[in-house]
Design a protein around this motif. Structure first.
Motif, PDB file in Angstrom:
ATOM      1  N   VAL A 128       0.846  -1.197   0.000  1.00  0.00           N
ATOM      2  CA  VAL A 128       0.000   0.000   0.000  1.00  0.00           C
ATOM      3  C   VAL A 128       0.880   1.245   0.000  1.00  0.00           C
ATOM      4  CG1 VAL A 128      -1.870  -1.184   1.215  1.00  0.00           C
ATOM      5  CG2 VAL A 128      -0.143   0.085   2.528  1.00  0.00           C
ATOM      6  N   ASP A 129       0.299   2.364  -0.409  1.00  0.00           N
ATOM      7  CA  ASP A 129       1.003   3.637  -0.323  1.00  0.00           C
ATOM      8  C   ASP A 129       1.174   4.039   1.132  1.00  0.00           C
ATOM      9  OD1 ASP A 129       1.192   3.914  -3.089  1.00  0.00           O
ATOM     10  OD2 ASP A 129      -0.723   4.987  -3.231  1.00  0.00           O
ATOM     11  N   CYS A 130       2.241   4.755   1.409  1.00  0.00           N
ATOM     12  CA  CYS A 130       2.522   5.182   2.777  1.00  0.00           C
ATOM     13  C   CYS A 130       3.180   6.559   2.728  1.00  0.00           C
ATOM     14  CB  CYS A 130       3.434   4.170   3.479  1.00  0.00           C
ATOM     15  SG  CYS A 130       3.825   4.600   5.181  1.00  0.00           S
ATOM     16  N   PHE A 131       2.383   7.584   2.978  1.00  0.00           N
ATOM     17  CA  PHE A 131       2.886   8.950   2.885  1.00  0.00           C
ATOM     18  C   PHE A 131       3.080   9.613   4.245  1.00  0.00           C
ATOM     19  CE2 PHE A 131       0.410   8.276  -1.077  1.00  0.00           C
ATOM     20  CZ  PHE A 131       1.474   8.339  -1.969  1.00  0.00           C
ATOM     21  N   SER A 132       2.759   8.882   5.313  1.00  0.00           N
ATOM     22  CA  SER A 132       2.915   9.429   6.659  1.00  0.00           C
ATOM     23  C   SER A 132       3.557   8.371   7.557  1.00  0.00           C
ATOM     24  CB  SER A 132       1.559   9.866   7.223  1.00  0.00           C
ATOM     25  OG  SER A 132       0.652   8.778   7.248  1.00  0.00           O
ATOM     26  N   ASP A 133       3.689   8.683   8.832  1.00  0.00           N
ATOM     27  CA  ASP A 133       4.360   7.768   9.758  1.00  0.00           C
ATOM     28  C   ASP A 133       3.616   6.443   9.866  1.00  0.00           C
ATOM     29  OD1 ASP A 133       6.205   9.715  10.241  1.00  0.00           O
ATOM     30  OD2 ASP A 133       5.584  10.127  12.305  1.00  0.00           O
ATOM     31  N   GLN A 134       4.379   5.347   9.874  1.00  0.00           N
ATOM     32  CA  GLN A 134       3.825   4.042  10.181  1.00  0.00           C
ATOM     33  C   GLN A 134       3.801   3.858  11.693  1.00  0.00           C
ATOM     34  OE1 GLN A 134       6.217   1.475   7.096  1.00  0.00           O
ATOM     35  NE2 GLN A 134       4.468   0.278   7.810  1.00  0.00           N
ATOM     36  N   THR A 135       2.783   3.134  12.173  1.00  0.00           N
ATOM     37  CA  THR A 135       2.673   2.835  13.601  1.00  0.00           C
ATOM     38  C   THR A 135       2.422   1.342  13.777  1.00  0.00           C
ATOM     39  OG1 THR A 135       0.266   3.047  13.862  1.00  0.00           O
ATOM     40  CG2 THR A 135       1.568   5.091  13.862  1.00  0.00           C
ATOM     41  N   LEU A 136       2.465   0.896  15.022  1.00  0.00           N
ATOM     42  CA  LEU A 136       2.198  -0.512  15.319  1.00  0.00           C
ATOM     43  C   LEU A 136       0.718  -0.853  15.163  1.00  0.00           C
ATOM     44  CD1 LEU A 136       4.484  -1.035  18.459  1.00  0.00           C
ATOM     45  CD2 LEU A 136       4.944  -1.670  16.082  1.00  0.00           C
ATOM     46  N   GLU A 137      -0.110   0.148  14.936  1.00  0.00           N
ATOM     47  CA  GLU A 137      -1.534  -0.082  14.705  1.00  0.00           C
ATOM     48  C   GLU A 137      -1.834  -0.355  13.239  1.00  0.00           C
ATOM     49  OE1 GLU A 137      -3.599   3.267  16.251  1.00  0.00           O
ATOM     50  OE2 GLU A 137      -3.054   2.845  18.342  1.00  0.00           O
ATOM     51  N   ASP A 138      -0.848  -0.161  12.384  1.00  0.00           N
ATOM     52  CA  ASP A 138      -1.042  -0.409  10.953  1.00  0.00           C
ATOM     53  C   ASP A 138      -0.918  -1.901  10.674  1.00  0.00           C
ATOM     54  OD1 ASP A 138      -1.320   2.315  10.458  1.00  0.00           O
ATOM     55  OD2 ASP A 138       0.829   2.583  10.199  1.00  0.00           O
ATOM     56  N   VAL A 139      -2.026  -2.536  10.312  1.00  0.00           N
ATOM     57  CA  VAL A 139      -2.038  -3.974  10.046  1.00  0.00           C
ATOM     58  C   VAL A 139      -2.743  -4.247   8.727  1.00  0.00           C
ATOM     59  CG1 VAL A 139      -1.975  -4.598  12.495  1.00  0.00           C
ATOM     60  CG2 VAL A 139      -4.191  -4.265  11.352  1.00  0.00           C
ATOM     61  N   ASP A 140      -2.522  -5.452   8.179  1.00  0.00           N
ATOM     62  CA  ASP A 140      -3.214  -5.836   6.949  1.00  0.00           C
ATOM     63  C   ASP A 140      -4.598  -6.384   7.287  1.00  0.00           C
ATOM     64  OD1 ASP A 140      -2.913  -8.455   7.821  1.00  0.00           O
ATOM     65  OD2 ASP A 140      -1.279  -8.920   6.430  1.00  0.00           O
ATOM     66  N   ALA A 141      -5.321  -6.863   6.266  1.00  0.00           N
ATOM     67  CA  ALA A 141      -6.692  -7.340   6.476  1.00  0.00           C
ATOM     68  C   ALA A 141      -6.768  -8.532   7.413  1.00  0.00           C
ATOM     69  CB  ALA A 141      -7.318  -7.691   5.125  1.00  0.00           C
ATOM     70  N   ASP A 142      -5.666  -9.260   7.555  1.00  0.00           N
ATOM     71  CA  ASP A 142      -5.634 -10.423   8.441  1.00  0.00           C
ATOM     72  C   ASP A 142      -5.069 -10.093   9.815  1.00  0.00           C
ATOM     73  OD1 ASP A 142      -6.659 -12.271   6.497  1.00  0.00           O
ATOM     74  OD2 ASP A 142      -4.715 -12.160   5.492  1.00  0.00           O
ATOM     75  N   GLY A 143      -4.778  -8.810  10.049  1.00  0.00           N
ATOM     76  CA  GLY A 143      -4.291  -8.404  11.358  1.00  0.00           C
ATOM     77  C   GLY A 143      -2.788  -8.476  11.543  1.00  0.00           C
ATOM     78  N   PHE A 144      -2.058  -8.761  10.450  1.00  0.00           N
ATOM     79  CA  PHE A 144      -0.596  -8.829  10.551  1.00  0.00           C
ATOM     80  C   PHE A 144       0.005  -7.433  10.400  1.00  0.00           C
ATOM     81  CE2 PHE A 144      -1.663 -13.133   8.911  1.00  0.00           C
ATOM     82  CZ  PHE A 144      -1.197 -13.861  10.001  1.00  0.00           C
TER      83      PHE A 144
END
Length: 237
Positions: A128-144
């Motif tokens: 996916v595109d990512c234009f801002s800070d990543q966090t530990l709350e960012d997960v895929d559809a399966d929760g990974f």
């Protein structure tokens, strides 16, 4: 087999490394004693580091993303765009920044990933595109957990086969600002056609470059000079 038709534009493959981005103010670990922006690469650029301390890794790439967005394409990036008016140009870069794209290059292959994307830590196809800070709350559809879309040390390079194909088809290969020490990218020159011309632009070019034209200059100066020469050769015909 390469075409001899005069109406077919010659193919140029450009392999770029940290040297071209450094002149826009971006750092790499090889210029700083094994450090990358003040961090040991084994602490922020390996799958093991992400498993051990994902927050530290995300913080590191969030910082790099901010630095990248504040940087601007330099004259070397812009010169490669001008080259597209006369040649079919494919840029293969070891850099994870988007300076080639912002300068206007039409086709860029990122061997080592992109800072403006993220991918699932489990499913490599989820990107996916990512234009801002990543966090530990960012997960895929399966929760990974999502991770930076970066090829870390010890991981395969998914786009290397495409890079080989482009290099094999090139009439001219231009190498800019890379030590030719990071594999597999460093092996790309071995795939160039026997009749392809190879030019290296670097203020401190690698040793042992036999039968290769070397322009011993920083990227902005050397690339601008080379591109002007290549364009003039077309205008003279």
């Amino acid at each position: 087999m390469k075409s001899n038709q005069t109406n077919v534009r010659e193919k140029v493959v450009v392999l770029t490394g940290s040297g071209i981005s450094a002149e826009s103010g971006l750092q790499t670990f090889r210029d700083h004693g094994g450090l990358w922006a003040g961090q040991k690469v084994e602490d922020v650029a390996t799958p093991e580091a992400f498993k051990r301390d994902p927050q530290k890794v995300l913080d590191f790439y969030n910082q790099l993303r901010k630095q990248m967005l504040a940087a601007r394409p330099n004259e070397a990036h812009k010169a490669l765009v001008r080259l597209e008016e006369f040649y079919q140009v494919d840029v293969i870069t070891q850099n994870v920044d988007d300076l080639h794209e912002r300068a206007g290059s039409s086709h860029v292959v990122h061997l080592h990933g992109e800072l403006l994307k993220a991918r699932s830590s489990v499913n490599e196809q989820v990107i996916v595109d990512c234009f801002s800070d990543q966090t530990l709350e960012d997960v895929d559809a399966d929760g990974f957990l999502m991770r930076p879309y970066i090829v870390w040390f010890g991981e395969p390079v998914p786009l290397f086969d495409e890079a080989i194909r482009l290099t094999q088809q090139a009439d001219k290969v231009i190498v800019i600002g890379t030590s030719l020490q990071v594999y597999p990218a460093a092996s790309l020159l071995h795939y160039a056609a026997a009749d392809a011309t190879i030019t290296v632009v670097d203020p401190n070019p690698p040793q042992g470059l036999n039968n290769i034209e070397v322009i011993c200059a920083p990227a902005q100066v050397g690339v601008a000079s080379l591109v002007n020469s290549l364009i003039e050769s077309k205008n003279d015909k």
